[in-house]
Design a protein around this motif. Structure first.
Motif, PDB file in Angstrom:
ATOM      1  N   SER A  25      60.767 -86.447  46.493  1.00 19.08           N
ATOM      2  CA  SER A  25      59.727 -87.029  45.644  1.00 19.08           C
ATOM      3  C   SER A  25      58.596 -87.622  46.480  1.00 19.08           C
ATOM      4  CB  SER A  25      60.326 -88.095  44.724  1.00 19.08           C
ATOM      5  OG  SER A  25      60.860 -89.175  45.457  1.00 19.08           O
ATOM      6  N   ALA A  26      58.917 -88.201  47.642  1.00 15.05           N
ATOM      7  CA  ALA A  26      57.875 -88.754  48.515  1.00 15.05           C
ATOM      8  C   ALA A  26      57.018 -87.643  49.109  1.00 15.05           C
ATOM      9  CB  ALA A  26      58.505 -89.592  49.623  1.00 15.05           C
ATOM     10  N   VAL A  27      57.638 -86.512  49.464  1.00 19.29           N
ATOM     11  CA  VAL A  27      56.879 -85.364  49.977  1.00 19.29           C
ATOM     12  C   VAL A  27      55.915 -84.861  48.905  1.00 19.29           C
ATOM     13  CG1 VAL A  27      57.028 -82.983  50.821  1.00 19.29           C
ATOM     14  CG2 VAL A  27      58.689 -84.693  51.605  1.00 19.29           C
ATOM     15  N   ILE A  28      56.399 -84.755  47.697  1.00 17.78           N
ATOM     16  CA  ILE A  28      55.560 -84.306  46.582  1.00 17.78           C
ATOM     17  C   ILE A  28      54.402 -85.273  46.355  1.00 17.78           C
ATOM     18  CG2 ILE A  28      55.529 -84.008  44.066  1.00 17.78           C
ATOM     19  CD1 ILE A  28      58.369 -82.804  44.352  1.00 17.78           C
ATOM     20  N   PHE A  75      62.681 -77.259  48.537  1.00 14.16           N
ATOM     21  CA  PHE A  75      61.474 -76.453  48.730  1.00 14.16           C
ATOM     22  C   PHE A  75      60.966 -75.847  47.419  1.00 14.16           C
ATOM     23  CE2 PHE A  75      62.778 -76.270  53.309  1.00 14.16           C
ATOM     24  CZ  PHE A  75      61.642 -76.891  53.801  1.00 14.16           C
ATOM     25  N   LYS A  76      61.849 -75.587  46.480  1.00 12.93           N
ATOM     26  CA  LYS A  76      61.420 -75.124  45.158  1.00 12.93           C
ATOM     27  C   LYS A  76      60.510 -76.177  44.515  1.00 12.93           C
ATOM     28  CE  LYS A  76      63.343 -73.719  40.632  1.00 12.93           C
ATOM     29  NZ  LYS A  76      62.797 -74.784  39.760  1.00 12.93           N
ATOM     30  N   ALA A  77      60.931 -77.440  44.577  1.00 14.78           N
ATOM     31  CA  ALA A  77      60.141 -78.527  43.996  1.00 14.78           C
ATOM     32  C   ALA A  77      58.793 -78.671  44.680  1.00 14.78           C
ATOM     33  CB  ALA A  77      60.928 -79.840  44.084  1.00 14.78           C
ATOM     34  N   ILE A  78      58.771 -78.502  46.001  1.00 13.90           N
ATOM     35  CA  ILE A  78      57.512 -78.591  46.748  1.00 13.90           C
ATOM     36  C   ILE A  78      56.609 -77.418  46.414  1.00 13.90           C
ATOM     37  CG2 ILE A  78      56.527 -78.463  49.081  1.00 13.90           C
ATOM     38  CD1 ILE A  78      59.003 -80.067  50.023  1.00 13.90           C
ATOM     39  N   SER A 110      52.543 -77.540  45.200  1.00 13.53           N
ATOM     40  CA  SER A 110      51.581 -77.383  46.287  1.00 13.53           C
ATOM     41  C   SER A 110      50.400 -76.496  45.884  1.00 13.53           C
ATOM     42  CB  SER A 110      52.252 -76.774  47.520  1.00 13.53           C
ATOM     43  OG  SER A 110      51.300 -76.582  48.547  1.00 13.53           O
ATOM     44  N   PRO A 111      49.174 -76.972  46.097  1.00 13.63           N
ATOM     45  CA  PRO A 111      48.002 -76.156  45.780  1.00 13.63           C
ATOM     46  C   PRO A 111      47.664 -75.154  46.889  1.00 13.63           C
ATOM     47  CG  PRO A 111      47.294 -78.296  46.566  1.00 13.63           C
ATOM     48  CD  PRO A 111      48.798 -78.342  46.531  1.00 13.63           C
ATOM     49  N   ASP A 134      61.493 -65.764  46.138  1.00  8.40           N
ATOM     50  CA  ASP A 134      61.325 -66.429  44.834  1.00  8.40           C
ATOM     51  C   ASP A 134      59.963 -67.098  44.646  1.00  8.40           C
ATOM     52  OD1 ASP A 134      63.870 -65.622  44.275  1.00  8.40           O
ATOM     53  OD2 ASP A 134      64.784 -67.622  44.331  1.00  8.40           O
ATOM     54  N   PHE A 135      59.260 -67.426  45.732  1.00  9.28           N
ATOM     55  CA  PHE A 135      58.024 -68.203  45.613  1.00  9.28           C
ATOM     56  C   PHE A 135      56.908 -67.571  46.448  1.00  9.28           C
ATOM     57  CE2 PHE A 135      61.660 -71.013  45.052  1.00  9.28           C
ATOM     58  CZ  PHE A 135      61.421 -71.455  43.758  1.00  9.28           C
ATOM     59  N   LYS A 136      55.870 -67.125  45.761  1.00  8.46           N
ATOM     60  CA  LYS A 136      54.790 -66.406  46.439  1.00  8.46           C
ATOM     61  C   LYS A 136      54.000 -67.282  47.397  1.00  8.46           C
ATOM     62  CE  LYS A 136      54.119 -62.756  42.998  1.00  8.46           C
ATOM     63  NZ  LYS A 136      53.159 -62.079  42.084  1.00  8.46           N
ATOM     64  N   ASN A 137      53.970 -68.600  47.148  1.00 10.70           N
ATOM     65  CA  ASN A 137      53.199 -69.463  48.036  1.00 10.70           C
ATOM     66  C   ASN A 137      54.005 -69.934  49.251  1.00 10.70           C
ATOM     67  OD1 ASN A 137      54.840 -71.216  46.587  1.00 10.70           O
ATOM     68  ND2 ASN A 137      53.265 -72.797  46.364  1.00 10.70           N
ATOM     69  N   ILE A 138      55.250 -69.499  49.372  1.00 10.92           N
ATOM     70  CA  ILE A 138      56.022 -69.700  50.600  1.00 10.92           C
ATOM     71  C   ILE A 138      55.856 -68.431  51.422  1.00 10.92           C
ATOM     72  CG2 ILE A 138      58.311 -70.062  51.594  1.00 10.92           C
ATOM     73  CD1 ILE A 138      59.022 -71.751  49.177  1.00 10.92           C
ATOM     74  N   ILE A 139      54.985 -68.499  52.432  1.00 12.44           N
ATOM     75  CA  ILE A 139      54.519 -67.278  53.097  1.00 12.44           C
ATOM     76  C   ILE A 139      55.145 -67.028  54.466  1.00 12.44           C
ATOM     77  CG2 ILE A 139      52.292 -67.369  51.914  1.00 12.44           C
ATOM     78  CD1 ILE A 139      51.125 -68.396  54.652  1.00 12.44           C
ATOM     79  N   ALA A 140      55.850 -68.029  55.017  1.00 12.11           N
ATOM     80  CA  ALA A 140      56.345 -67.872  56.383  1.00 12.11           C
ATOM     81  C   ALA A 140      57.404 -68.923  56.672  1.00 12.11           C
ATOM     82  CB  ALA A 140      55.191 -68.019  57.383  1.00 12.11           C
ATOM     83  N   VAL A 141      58.108 -68.726  57.765  1.00  8.80           N
ATOM     84  CA  VAL A 141      58.992 -69.750  58.297  1.00  8.80           C
ATOM     85  C   VAL A 141      58.697 -69.924  59.784  1.00  8.80           C
ATOM     86  CG1 VAL A 141      60.908 -68.140  58.811  1.00  8.80           C
ATOM     87  CG2 VAL A 141      61.371 -70.580  58.516  1.00  8.80           C
ATOM     88  N   LYS A 142      58.589 -71.179  60.188  1.00  3.45           N
ATOM     89  CA  LYS A 142      58.621 -71.497  61.610  1.00  3.45           C
ATOM     90  C   LYS A 142      60.085 -71.717  61.950  1.00  3.45           C
ATOM     91  CE  LYS A 142      57.406 -74.868  65.152  1.00  3.45           C
ATOM     92  NZ  LYS A 142      56.856 -76.227  65.442  1.00  3.45           N
ATOM     93  N   GLU A 143      60.669 -70.755  62.625  1.00  2.00           N
ATOM     94  CA  GLU A 143      62.093 -70.789  62.947  1.00  2.00           C
ATOM     95  C   GLU A 143      62.247 -71.334  64.367  1.00  2.00           C
ATOM     96  OE1 GLU A 143      66.081 -70.522  62.803  1.00  2.00           O
ATOM     97  OE2 GLU A 143      64.766 -70.144  61.092  1.00  2.00           O
TER      98      GLU A 143
END
Length: 292
Positions: free
Chosen positions: A85-88, A121-124, A128-129, A156-165
């Motif tokens: 909730s704080a991140v949001i 991450f689903k909630a974020i 996220s705009p 599942d989420f188009k605005n999640i475009i990458a991962v920094k692994e």
């Protein structure tokens, strides 16, 4: 998506001797990186000592970097934590008009299940705009975001475009590269492994060392993206000693020792981190002399 291929750098937060933010050094470091080939800049990540930066300081840091960048390269902003909730709330309260993408770390300390990580991450994602780069760094979070969870989020989420692994786990990288959606980017957060990751199909790096030697590091990554392994590994071998040194005590004390030797920033860090030892600083100077 191509804006996040190549070399991104996790920019430090330079401090004055009194531990205030050195905005002059920060602006100079941004300019130095852009002029020497860095493709994008990450603001207030782990290397930026984000956990000891106040909200007011973070806003001032963002402004300094936006002004110094002057729209030359994409900007990524770190907003993450283990309180969903704080991140949001921070995302909603932050002016993201000049920010291209968020970098959001997998929840630390709480050690959630894989389902907990997914729901975080689903909630974020839903608020996220701007687009999101996931950040998996189990050495700091004490919780590994498994490839199955990363790929579930990617699908599942188009605005999640990458991962920094940044798990320093070759097998995990290869699973992500093999099974990822075509338009999802695997970005290395491990300076020592990045070339192999790029040659296997990775998009590039969010680097710590790269901000000190952007010309060499960017050249190595570009050669890797072009499949020119022999030429790329020549640079990799030249950078190996320095790469090991900057992580030998703690990050960002190591990279700040390098930047101090290059007269780009002071080596000052905030507690609970401590400045690099004199022994490390001497080793850094020797490594830089060899690198020329």
């Amino acid at each position: 998506m191509t804006k996040f291929h190549g070399t991104g750098v996790a920019i430090i937060t330079p401090f004055n001797d009194d531990l205030s933010v050195d905005h002059h050094a920060l602006a100079n470091l941004v300019d130095f990186n852009i002029k020497n080939g860095t493709n994008y800049i990450v603001i207030c990540g782990t290397t930026g000592e984000s956990v000891t930066i106040t909200k007011q300081e973070k806003q001032a840091i963002i402004k300094t970097i936006i002004d110094a960048n002057n729209s030359r390269v994409p900007l990524v902003l770190g907003i993450g934590g283990n309180n969903t909730s704080a991140v949001i709330e921070e995302i909603k309260a932050t002016d993201l008009s000049q920010i291209d993408t968020l970098l959001s770390v997998s929840p630390y300390y709480s050690k959630p299940t894989q389902e907990g990580i997914y729901q975080h991450f689903k909630a974020i994602s839903e608020v996220s705009p701007v687009d999101i780069i996931l950040y998996n760094v189990p050495g700091r979070t004490s919780s590994n975001m498994l490839p199955e969870t990363t790929l579930r989020l990617a699908n599942d989420f188009k605005n999640i475009i990458a991962v920094k692994e940044a798990g320093n786990n070759v097998h995990q990288y290869l699973k992500l590269l093999r099974d990822k959606p075509d338009d999802f980017l695997i970005i290395s957060g491990d300076d020592d492994l990045v070339l192999g990751v790029v040659l296997a199909g990775g998009a590039g790096v969010i680097s710590v060392l790269g901000q000190a030697v952007p010309k060499q590091f960017t050249n190595m990554i570009n050669l890797g993206l072009e499949g020119k392994a022999k030429a790329a590994y020549k640079i990799h071998f030249e950078l190996m000693d320095l790469t090991s040194l900057i992580f030998s005590e703690n990050n960002p004390a190591g990279i700040k020792a390098v930047l101090e030797a290059l007269n780009l920033a002071k080596s000052t860090v905030r507690l609970p981190l401590v400045e690099a030892t004199n022994e490390l600083k001497e080793k850094v100077k020797i490594a830089l002399q060899k690198l020329d």
